[in-house]
Design an enzyme around this catalytic site. Structure first.
Site, PDB file in Angstrom:
ATOM      1  N   HIS A 153       0.839  -1.201   0.000  1.00  0.00           N
ATOM      2  CA  HIS A 153       0.000   0.000   0.000  1.00  0.00           C
ATOM      3  C   HIS A 153       0.880   1.259   0.000  1.00  0.00           C
ATOM      4  O   HIS A 153       0.653   2.190  -0.766  1.00  0.00           O
ATOM      5  CB  HIS A 153      -0.920  -0.009   1.228  1.00  0.00           C
ATOM      6  CG  HIS A 153      -1.725   1.235   1.409  1.00  0.00           C
ATOM      7  ND1 HIS A 153      -2.756   1.578   0.568  1.00  0.00           N
ATOM      8  CD2 HIS A 153      -1.654   2.227   2.334  1.00  0.00           C
ATOM      9  CE1 HIS A 153      -3.285   2.735   0.972  1.00  0.00           C
ATOM     10  NE2 HIS A 153      -2.638   3.150   2.031  1.00  0.00           N
ATOM     11  N   GLU A 166     -10.628   2.029   3.148  1.00  0.00           N
ATOM     12  CA  GLU A 166      -9.354   1.440   3.537  1.00  0.00           C
ATOM     13  C   GLU A 166      -9.675   0.163   4.295  1.00  0.00           C
ATOM     14  O   GLU A 166     -10.257   0.215   5.384  1.00  0.00           O
ATOM     15  CB  GLU A 166      -8.524   2.401   4.397  1.00  0.00           C
ATOM     16  CG  GLU A 166      -7.976   3.564   3.579  1.00  0.00           C
ATOM     17  CD  GLU A 166      -6.904   4.391   4.292  1.00  0.00           C
ATOM     18  OE1 GLU A 166      -6.837   4.350   5.529  1.00  0.00           O
ATOM     19  OE2 GLU A 166      -6.154   5.079   3.568  1.00  0.00           O
ATOM     20  N   GLU A 223      -8.838  -2.376   6.680  1.00  0.00           N
ATOM     21  CA  GLU A 223      -7.861  -2.482   7.763  1.00  0.00           C
ATOM     22  C   GLU A 223      -8.353  -3.462   8.814  1.00  0.00           C
ATOM     23  O   GLU A 223      -9.520  -3.834   8.839  1.00  0.00           O
ATOM     24  CB  GLU A 223      -7.659  -1.107   8.455  1.00  0.00           C
ATOM     25  CG  GLU A 223      -7.236  -0.001   7.510  1.00  0.00           C
ATOM     26  CD  GLU A 223      -6.651   1.226   8.225  1.00  0.00           C
ATOM     27  OE1 GLU A 223      -6.265   1.103   9.409  1.00  0.00           O
ATOM     28  OE2 GLU A 223      -6.606   2.292   7.597  1.00  0.00           O
ATOM     29  N   ASP A 259     -11.462   2.408   7.263  1.00  0.00           N
ATOM     30  CA  ASP A 259     -11.012   3.768   7.573  1.00  0.00           C
ATOM     31  C   ASP A 259     -11.246   4.645   6.335  1.00  0.00           C
ATOM     32  O   ASP A 259     -10.315   5.002   5.621  1.00  0.00           O
ATOM     33  CB  ASP A 259      -9.524   3.707   7.957  1.00  0.00           C
ATOM     34  CG  ASP A 259      -9.017   5.015   8.518  1.00  0.00           C
ATOM     35  OD1 ASP A 259      -9.821   5.774   9.063  1.00  0.00           O
ATOM     36  OD2 ASP A 259      -7.796   5.260   8.402  1.00  0.00           O
ATOM     37  N   GLN A 291      -7.315  14.728   1.194  1.00  0.00           N
ATOM     38  CA  GLN A 291      -6.019  14.269   1.721  1.00  0.00           C
ATOM     39  C   GLN A 291      -4.845  14.848   0.927  1.00  0.00           C
ATOM     40  O   GLN A 291      -3.865  15.323   1.487  1.00  0.00           O
ATOM     41  CB  GLN A 291      -5.979  12.737   1.682  1.00  0.00           C
ATOM     42  CG  GLN A 291      -4.724  12.102   2.280  1.00  0.00           C
ATOM     43  CD  GLN A 291      -4.768  10.569   2.236  1.00  0.00           C
ATOM     44  OE1 GLN A 291      -5.761   9.984   1.801  1.00  0.00           O
ATOM     45  NE2 GLN A 291      -3.713   9.935   2.690  1.00  0.00           N
ATOM     46  N   LYS A 293      -9.712  12.037   6.932  1.00  0.00           N
ATOM     47  CA  LYS A 293      -9.786  10.742   7.602  1.00  0.00           C
ATOM     48  C   LYS A 293     -10.753  10.727   8.776  1.00  0.00           C
ATOM     49  O   LYS A 293     -11.126   9.654   9.241  1.00  0.00           O
ATOM     50  CB  LYS A 293      -8.399  10.373   8.156  1.00  0.00           C
ATOM     51  CG  LYS A 293      -7.321  10.269   7.115  1.00  0.00           C
ATOM     52  CD  LYS A 293      -7.383   8.943   6.405  1.00  0.00           C
ATOM     53  CE  LYS A 293      -6.183   8.757   5.507  1.00  0.00           C
ATOM     54  NZ  LYS A 293      -6.144   7.411   4.965  1.00  0.00           N
TER      55      LYS A 293
HETATM   56 MN    MN Z   1      -6.066   4.286   7.561  1.00  0.00          MN
END
Ligand code: MN
Length: 443
Positions: free
Chosen positions: A146, A211, A213, A245, A252, A265
């Protein structure tokens, strides 16, 4: 202790809760994950529960069951509260003792069956809450794939920064906007800098992303100033959940320098209700190793145990379902399959690193693993990678395409462990749905 197999992992165990013996269930008697729940539409207080098949054992009720010993009832009372923090604070030996007691009480032929029947609630009849009071949320960046894929988009000439292979990279996130699976959230609004523009635009994010995770929940903490060594780092970890996430890539890209991500985020992160304990994951430990050409971890991030069994082989999958797909009742599209085993840093290394400067962790603190992309493109765990920054939209089976998320899109994360000779250990689901941006009125 967390690494050893014991009677609770025995593949032959069967439960008197019949649904726990079904092939393919996420929650056989060898799993016993924890959540916070209440019966839907009752307004009753949330309480902790343990999944068994398609049921939940209500710990608040189980704490009153006389067939449990006094010691076990004390542990169950910690689970009578509306968050898991009290249970998390009791420590690894207590979690293990409770797991053993519940495993024995839920087995076929257990004397507790008669008393525990009335402590069961069907999972279809409940609503969940965020499982812990999360004091602090730290988001790591543990997939080198990533980091490289993203780095290429932001810095084509220099994708992987020189610190990556030495330091577990992370930043302090925000816990107030972590929501439990099933919630909807509005597309965030903010500043973006379109390529070639001389001033930023303001409006709804056009590059809303996922995301994939894992969320690592801290159990027992440490005193300020007293690091946790890697040797006993995992004794401080209560368990692991699924975490999406959500990220606004356009916000960003404009805001992240020099201090890192901020509003891109912290508008929402979705956590699964179920936390699978490290003990339940013991059969799925795999060696941690580094390619020989990479730097080996510094001594404070290295141990024999970490090398032998520090990584976890957790299968992960992302499903996407658009509003049109749900209308037409077509199945969600699987857009990513990967495994946690590809992570560049282990759970133990994250705990040791986070505390090496004396930083104190507290029960209920959450670590995000970072987006868990694997080595190949179909194992990329965010749209920004899967679509190469939006340039190659995903073609969905119903003819739609996606560069980034659109309003009405639902994303489901799933996780499970499976192998011959061990029981399947599932994580349930982590689901969220994107609503249109709220109308933003400027003065
Ligand atoms: Mn993250």
């Amino acid at each position: 202790m967390m690494h050893t197999l014991n009677e609770t992992h025995d593949l032959q165990l069967r439960s008197w809760v019949a649904s726990a013996n079904t092939v393919g269930t996420d929650f056989p008697i060898q799993n016993l994950p924890f959540a916070v729940f209440r019966r839907r539409n009752t307004g009753e207080p949330f309480r902790c529960g343990v999944a068994i098949g398609d049921q939940i054992l209500d710990l608040r009720l189980a704490a009153e069951v006389p067939s449990f010993s006094e010691d076990i009832r004390k542990l169950l009372q910690a689970g009578a509260q509306d968050k898991l923090n009290a249970l998390m604070a009791l420590g690894a030996q207590a979690w293990s003792a409770l797991r053993l007691a519940l495993s024995r009480a839920l087995r076929e032929g257990a004397k507790e069956e008669k008393d525990l029947q009335s402590c069961l609630v069907a999972q279809t009849d409940v609503e969940y809450d965020v499982p812990a009071r999360i004091g602090d949320y730290t988001d790591f960046y543990t997939s080198v794939y990533h980091a490289t894929n993203i780095g290429k988009q932001f810095r084509p000439d220099n994708p992987l920064l020189p610190n990556y292979k030495w330091v577990p990279i992370g930043y302090h996130g925000r816990s107030s906007s972590i929501v439990v699976s099933g919630r909807e959230f509005h597309r965030p609004v903010g500043q973006t800098m379109p390529p070639g523009a001389s001033a930023p635009s303001f409006g709804p994010s056009k590059r809303l992303d996922i995301e994939l995770e894992l969320g690592i929940f801290v159990g027992t903490g440490n005193a300020l100033g007293e690091p946790i060594g890697i040797q006993n780092a995992e004794d401080h970890v209560f368990g692991i959940a699924l975490l999406n996430d959500w990220s606004a890539r356009d916000i960003q890209g404009w805001e992240y320098q020099p201090l890192g991500p901020f509003l891109s985020k912290n508008f929402a992160s979705t956590i699964s209700p179920w936390i699978v304990t490290l003990e339940a994951l013991a059969p799925y430990r795999v060696p941690f190793s580094r390619p020989s050409e990479d730097p080996q971890p510094l001594p404070y991030l290295d141990s024999e145990q970490n090398r032998q069994s520090g990584s976890l082989d957790i299968q992960l999958e992302v499903g996407l379902s658009t509003a049109k797909m749900r209308e037409a009742q077509v199945q969600e599209a699987t857009i990513c399959r990967t495994s946690y085993r590809h992570a560049y840093w282990t759970v133990a290394q994250l705990v040791a690193h986070h505390t090496v400067n004396g930083c104190n962790l507290q029960p209920g603190d959450l670590f995000g693993s970072g987006t868990l992309s694997g080595p190949s493109l179909d194992q990329a765990a965010a749209l920004v990678e899967l679509t190469q920054g939006g340039k190659q939209p995903l073609q969905l089976p119903n003819g739609e395409s996606r560069a980034f998320l659109e309003d009405g899109d639902s994303v489901v994360l799933r996780g499970w462990c499976e192998k011959p000779g061990a029981a399947r250990i599932g994580f349930g689901e982590c689901k969220g749905t994107v609503l249109p941006a709220r109308e933003y009125k400027t003065a």
